[in-house]
Scaffold this motif. Structure first.
Motif, PDB file in Angstrom:
ATOM      1  N   THR A   1      -7.647   9.310   3.420  1.00  0.00           N
ATOM      2  CA  THR A   1      -8.497   8.786   2.343  1.00  0.00           C
ATOM      3  C   THR A   1      -9.948   9.200   2.547  1.00  0.00           C
ATOM      4  O   THR A   1     -10.466   9.171   3.663  1.00  0.00           O
ATOM      5  CB  THR A   1      -8.336   7.262   2.279  1.00  0.00           C
ATOM      6  OG1 THR A   1      -7.141   6.998   1.549  1.00  0.00           O
ATOM      7  CG2 THR A   1      -9.502   6.586   1.582  1.00  0.00           C
TER       8      THR A   1
ATOM      9  N   GLY B   1      -3.251   7.529  -3.243  1.00  0.00           N
ATOM     10  CA  GLY B   1      -3.797   8.364  -4.316  1.00  0.00           C
ATOM     11  C   GLY B   1      -4.619   7.633  -5.360  1.00  0.00           C
ATOM     12  O   GLY B   1      -4.748   8.108  -6.481  1.00  0.00           O
TER      13      GLY B   1
ATOM     14  N   GLY C   1       0.785  -1.225   0.000  1.00  0.00           N
ATOM     15  CA  GLY C   1       0.000   0.000   0.000  1.00  0.00           C
ATOM     16  C   GLY C   1       0.815   1.272   0.000  1.00  0.00           C
ATOM     17  O   GLY C   1       0.357   2.311  -0.457  1.00  0.00           O
ATOM     18  N   ARG C   2       2.017   1.242   0.561  1.00  0.00           N
ATOM     19  CA  ARG C   2       2.794   2.491   0.586  1.00  0.00           C
ATOM     20  C   ARG C   2       4.289   2.272   0.671  1.00  0.00           C
ATOM     21  O   ARG C   2       5.050   3.230   0.768  1.00  0.00           O
ATOM     22  CB  ARG C   2       2.328   3.395   1.733  1.00  0.00           C
ATOM     23  CG  ARG C   2       2.486   2.792   3.106  1.00  0.00           C
ATOM     24  CD  ARG C   2       1.737   3.583   4.157  1.00  0.00           C
ATOM     25  NE  ARG C   2       2.261   4.903   4.414  1.00  0.00           N
ATOM     26  CZ  ARG C   2       3.229   5.175   5.297  1.00  0.00           C
ATOM     27  NH1 ARG C   2       3.788   4.214   5.985  1.00  0.00           N
ATOM     28  NH2 ARG C   2       3.627   6.415   5.480  1.00  0.00           N
TER      29      ARG C   2
ATOM     30  N   LEU D   1      -6.811  -3.145   2.481  1.00  0.00           N
ATOM     31  CA  LEU D   1      -5.760  -2.298   3.016  1.00  0.00           C
ATOM     32  C   LEU D   1      -5.737  -1.057   2.135  1.00  0.00           C
ATOM     33  O   LEU D   1      -5.540  -1.166   0.923  1.00  0.00           O
ATOM     34  CB  LEU D   1      -4.442  -3.071   2.923  1.00  0.00           C
ATOM     35  CG  LEU D   1      -3.278  -2.616   3.764  1.00  0.00           C
ATOM     36  CD1 LEU D   1      -3.650  -2.653   5.237  1.00  0.00           C
ATOM     37  CD2 LEU D   1      -2.085  -3.529   3.517  1.00  0.00           C
ATOM     38  N   ILE D   2      -5.967   0.108   2.744  1.00  0.00           N
ATOM     39  CA  ILE D   2      -6.111   1.322   1.954  1.00  0.00           C
ATOM     40  C   ILE D   2      -5.090   2.354   2.416  1.00  0.00           C
ATOM     41  O   ILE D   2      -5.027   2.671   3.599  1.00  0.00           O
ATOM     42  CB  ILE D   2      -7.529   1.928   2.130  1.00  0.00           C
ATOM     43  CG1 ILE D   2      -8.615   0.858   2.007  1.00  0.00           C
ATOM     44  CG2 ILE D   2      -7.743   3.085   1.159  1.00  0.00           C
ATOM     45  CD1 ILE D   2      -8.936   0.393   0.643  1.00  0.00           C
ATOM     46  N   ALA D   3      -4.320   2.873   1.488  1.00  0.00           N
ATOM     47  CA  ALA D   3      -3.338   3.899   1.843  1.00  0.00           C
ATOM     48  C   ALA D   3      -3.990   5.275   1.790  1.00  0.00           C
ATOM     49  O   ALA D   3      -5.141   5.406   1.404  1.00  0.00           O
ATOM     50  CB  ALA D   3      -2.151   3.828   0.900  1.00  0.00           C
ATOM     51  N   ASN D   4      -3.238   6.302   2.150  1.00  0.00           N
ATOM     52  CA  ASN D   4      -3.765   7.661   2.165  1.00  0.00           C
ATOM     53  C   ASN D   4      -3.980   8.219   0.771  1.00  0.00           C
ATOM     54  O   ASN D   4      -3.459   7.705  -0.206  1.00  0.00           O
ATOM     55  CB  ASN D   4      -2.794   8.570   2.916  1.00  0.00           C
ATOM     56  CG  ASN D   4      -3.131   8.612   4.378  1.00  0.00           C
ATOM     57  OD1 ASN D   4      -4.125   8.045   4.809  1.00  0.00           O
ATOM     58  ND2 ASN D   4      -2.300   9.287   5.153  1.00  0.00           N
ATOM     59  N   GLY D   5      -4.743   9.304   0.713  1.00  0.00           N
ATOM     60  CA  GLY D   5      -4.912  10.026  -0.539  1.00  0.00           C
ATOM     61  C   GLY D   5      -5.846   9.351  -1.523  1.00  0.00           C
ATOM     62  O   GLY D   5      -5.983   9.808  -2.646  1.00  0.00           O
ATOM     63  N   CYS D   6      -6.519   8.263  -1.112  1.00  0.00           N
ATOM     64  CA  CYS D   6      -7.466   7.610  -2.023  1.00  0.00           C
ATOM     65  C   CYS D   6      -8.808   8.333  -1.960  1.00  0.00           C
ATOM     66  O   CYS D   6      -9.123   9.026  -0.998  1.00  0.00           O
ATOM     67  CB  CYS D   6      -7.659   6.139  -1.664  1.00  0.00           C
ATOM     68  SG  CYS D   6      -6.186   5.135  -1.917  1.00  0.00           S
TER      69      CYS D   6
END
Lengths: 388, 370
Positions: free
Chosen positions: B280, B311, B34-35, B292-297
């Motif tokens: 997100t 993103g 994810g990052r 699993l979700i990263a930032n900026g989505c």
């Protein structure tokens, strides 16, 4: 040394008394905002994006969290060989020292700092507001008007006008009247607490203000009215984007909720105007099979096993299975156990809401607040009760 | 506290069967979890263990590596003394490029000579794990071994390419074979070798003098009889990620909360390059589970059993299942993905449907518009 045309002085010593338990151990500019940031990140990022790379940050009240956050300015790219960010707390001189008595006195006590950079212009801002603004445009307007000082203003609803410093201006934007929190406002143009000064004018005004025993050494109450009375060229600069003073629990909560709109008036996901902050460096958020997340902002390191509705979750916040978090803010590391209900509430940094607990309610007049580090648990005998 | 151990992350001739994912980058910078990039795991482990000085022996396609590592500040390796050293091949002429790692160690022997620590750890970039090298060094000293190899028992085997080892009851490695060997053992090597600095420099010189230039084969495997080579058994999570099957499987393992917690927090945090993405935004109508979700989505559609990097945009009506979408991917309205791996900046047009399988995921190259 390269010449600095304009440097910024950022007032970050405010207590933010009306934020209650949220500012018990930290200054208002350090209060978390928007799922990831602290309030001061907005003004610091604005400076960097506006090309202002020398920033003095004046601290006073509860500076520990704030100075840890600021460090040497690296998150904003302000760790520079020349200029960059400087934290400026009150200090002691040979003949003793005093706390910063007011906003103007705080700048006065740091005349030496500003002198060492010998700027043409000085921008005075505070770390209390949420907005994205290009100060370079303010400087352009200031120069065009050949102004002594330019005050950024925003139109506020007439009903709220008596809570602000209100300016009356002529057709050229020149300030003709300034009233701090007037009972009967004659205009709805509110000062945003963003001032661009020609340095020579500011310096003289500060020295005069300091000599005046009657003065409370405040920009809005003393320095601006005196300059106006003396016929100085004071201009307004109209700002029309999002701007919010998050000085109360309600306004802090509202400003966070504003970010959840379909098209937020304050766009955080803006590649051309990133808001920088000290990264907590946590893994991507985990959304479990039992989770349901709608209309919310969630940051890295969160674990969501319950339902999250119209809420803002800061890094490392956790929501257990069967719980509901609605119209609420969970600050960094806040933990909500299983089958708990958090509605219209702010849960402070590192606070724990135990299994089955309820915080806030739909019809409560006030936003419920759980202070940083507090723990709420059901009495033992209730633990086995039905899930809420 | 400083650990008297010098770090080396050896990217020279890493076993790489990552197909399209390493078309324009080295294995070390394949995005993961994810990052992160693969190299973040071993690099963070070294920093968290107290290793003050780490050299990355770069070799091929290292633009993304230089971009990612920068000054090393994100791993707290931007220091006045010690810190991060990126060492690309130092060559007399072009044929030197193809030479083995021992040759490149030799060309950069000053790095070792100048380090104050008396021990060295030589590691690879593609081991997804969180290791405390202080414990490895402790065991190395107590056992009196010449070389200690970090190993992991994997009863279910590993889809990635890994060396296998046979270990006797004293912990000594009596046999070790390359991934294509027939050795019947469930102990895989994590390709982390702890040894004395003097021994390493001696092995470099003597092997090269004999015309041999491959560290593991010529300095370790061929000397299992002369040197006491011991195994240190790693207890934590391990992913040997150097082919697509392993990439997909170990990525999906992160959706198990216990793996997520162990890999990212125990014993310490994993660092990566900071991107300043906002939190997100889950819009009303979003349906995200087991992901699993990263930032900026920015998510308006359905996401399940998947990993979204920073993103990523999932438009209304789009469905992302069992897939990995790297940085800045865009899934258009009513698009559907199942068992796909989208490299960075891939755009899936509205209504488009793509389907792979967990054995053979569909892979989209960087910047593709489909």
């Amino acid at each position: 040394m390269r010449k600095n045309e304009c440097i910024a002085m950022l007032l970050a010593g405010g207590e933010g008394r009306r934020l209650g338990v949220l500012t018990k151990d930290l200054a208002k500019p350090a209060v978390p905002f928007g799922g990831k940031y602290r309030i001061i990140d907005f003004t610091l990022s604005n400076c960097v994006h506006s090309g202002i790379e020398t920033v003095g940050v004046l601290t006073q009240y509860q500076p520990l969290v704030l100075t840890q956050h600021l460090g040497i300015g690296s998150p904003w790219g302000l760790d520079r060989r020349e200029g960059g960010m400087h934290v400026l707390p009150p200090y002691v001189r040979q003949k003793g020292g005093t706390w910063y008595k007011g906003t103007a006195n705080a700048i006065y006590q740091n005349l030496g700092f500003i002198e060492s950079y010998d700027p043409e212009y000085v921008l005075i801002i505070s770390g209390d507001h949420i907005y994205k603004m290009n100060y370079d445009l303010l400087l352009d307007a200031h120069k065009k008007n050949n102004a002594d000082a330019t005050i950024a203003v925003i139109s506020v609803p007439w009903a709220d006008a008596s809570r602000f410093g209100i300016l009356s201006v002529d057709e050229d934007g020149r300030v003709v009247e300034f009233a701090e929190k007037p009972k009967n406002p004659t205009s709805n143009l509110a000062s945003m607490g963003v001032y661009m000064f020609t340095w020579s004018v500011l310096k003289e005004a500060l020295i005069r203000d300091e000599a005046d025993r009657q003065s409370s050494n405040d920009f809005g109450k003393d320095v601006i009215p005196t300059l106006l009375a003396d016929g100085a060229r004071l201009f307004s600069y109209q700002f029309s984007d999002y701007w919010k003073d998050v000085g109360t629990i309600d306004s802090l909560w509202e400003a966070n909720m504003d970010l959840l709109e379909e098209r937020p008036s304050l766009q955080l996901n803006d590649r051309s105007w990133r808001i920088f902050t000290a990264s907590p460096n946590q893994p991507a958020q985990y959304v479990a099979p039992t989770a349901r997340v709608q209309g919310s902002l969630i940051n890295e390191g969160c674990v969501v096993e319950g339902a999250v509705n119209r809420s803002v979750l800061f890094n490392g916040a956790q929501v257990g299975e069967g719980s509901l978090v609605e119209d609420s803010i969970l600050m960094p590391g806040a933990i909500v156990g299983k089958n708990a209900k958090i509605i219209r509430a702010i849960v402070g940094e590192g606070a724990v809401v135990g299994d089955g607990c309820r915080v806030g309610s739909v019809d409560a007049a006030e936003i419920a607040v759980v202070g940083s580090g507090e723990t709420i648990r059901l009495p033992e005998e209730l633990k086995e009760a039905e899930p809420v | 506290m400083k650990l008297p151990l010098t770090g080396v992350i050896n990217l020279i001739h890493e076993a790489d069967e990552m197909e399209a994912l390493t078309a324009n980058r080295c294995l070390a910078t394949v995005p993961f979890g994810g990052r992160y990039r693969l190299i973040d795991f071993v690099l963070s482990s070294m920093v968290n263990s107290g290793i003050p000085k780490v050299a990355v022996f770069a070799h091929r396609k290292f633009r993304s590596l230089m971009d990612h590592l920068g000054s090393g500040a994100n791993w707290d390796l931007h220091r006045k003394q010690s810190g991060l050293f990126v060492l690309p091949p130092s060559m007399e002429d072009q044929t030197d490029f193809g030479k083995g790692d021992l040759y490149h160690f030799y060309r950069h022997r000053d790095y070792f000579a100048r380090s104050a620590s008396d021990h060295v750890v030589i590691a690879r970039s593609h081991m997804v794990c969180n290791v405390d090298f202080a414990k490895v060094l402790d065991q190395h000293r107590e056992s009196g071994a010449d070389i200690t190899v970090v190993c992991k028992q994997t009863p279910e085997g590993t889809p990635g390419l890994a060396r296998k080892a046979r270990v006797d009851e004293t912990g000594r490695i009596v046999e070790m074979q390359d991934h294509f060997g027939r050795l019947d053992s469930d102990i895989v090597s994590m390709e982390m070798y702890v040894l004395g600095k003097e021994l390493l420099l001696d092995l470099v010189e003597t092997s090269l003098a004999q015309g041999r230039d491959h560290f593991v084969r010529h300095s370790v495997l061929s000397r299992l009889n002369q040197l006491r080579v011991h195994a240190y058994m790693h207890e934590g999570v391990l992913g040997v990620v150097n082919n697509i099957a392993a990439y997909y499987r170990h990525s999906m393992e992160l959706l198990q909360p216990e793996v997520w917690r162990e890999l990212f927090f125990k014993p310490s945090a994993i660092y990566t390059k900071v991107k300043d993405e906002p939190p997100t935004h889950y819009r009303s109508g979003a349906d995200v589970t087991h992901s699993l979700i990263a930032n900026g989505c920015d998510i308006e559609g359905t996401v399940t059993g998947s990993i979204l990097f920073r993103g990523v945009k999932v438009a209304k009506g789009a469905v992302v299942r069992n897939s990995i979408v790297m940085q800045n991917g865009v899934i258009g309205e009513n698009g559907a993905l199942d068992s796909c791996i989208l490299d960075k900046d891939v755009e899936i047009r509205p209504q488009t449907q793509l389907r792979g399988s967990s054995e053979v995921p569909f892979i989209a190259l960087k910047r593709k518009v489909i």
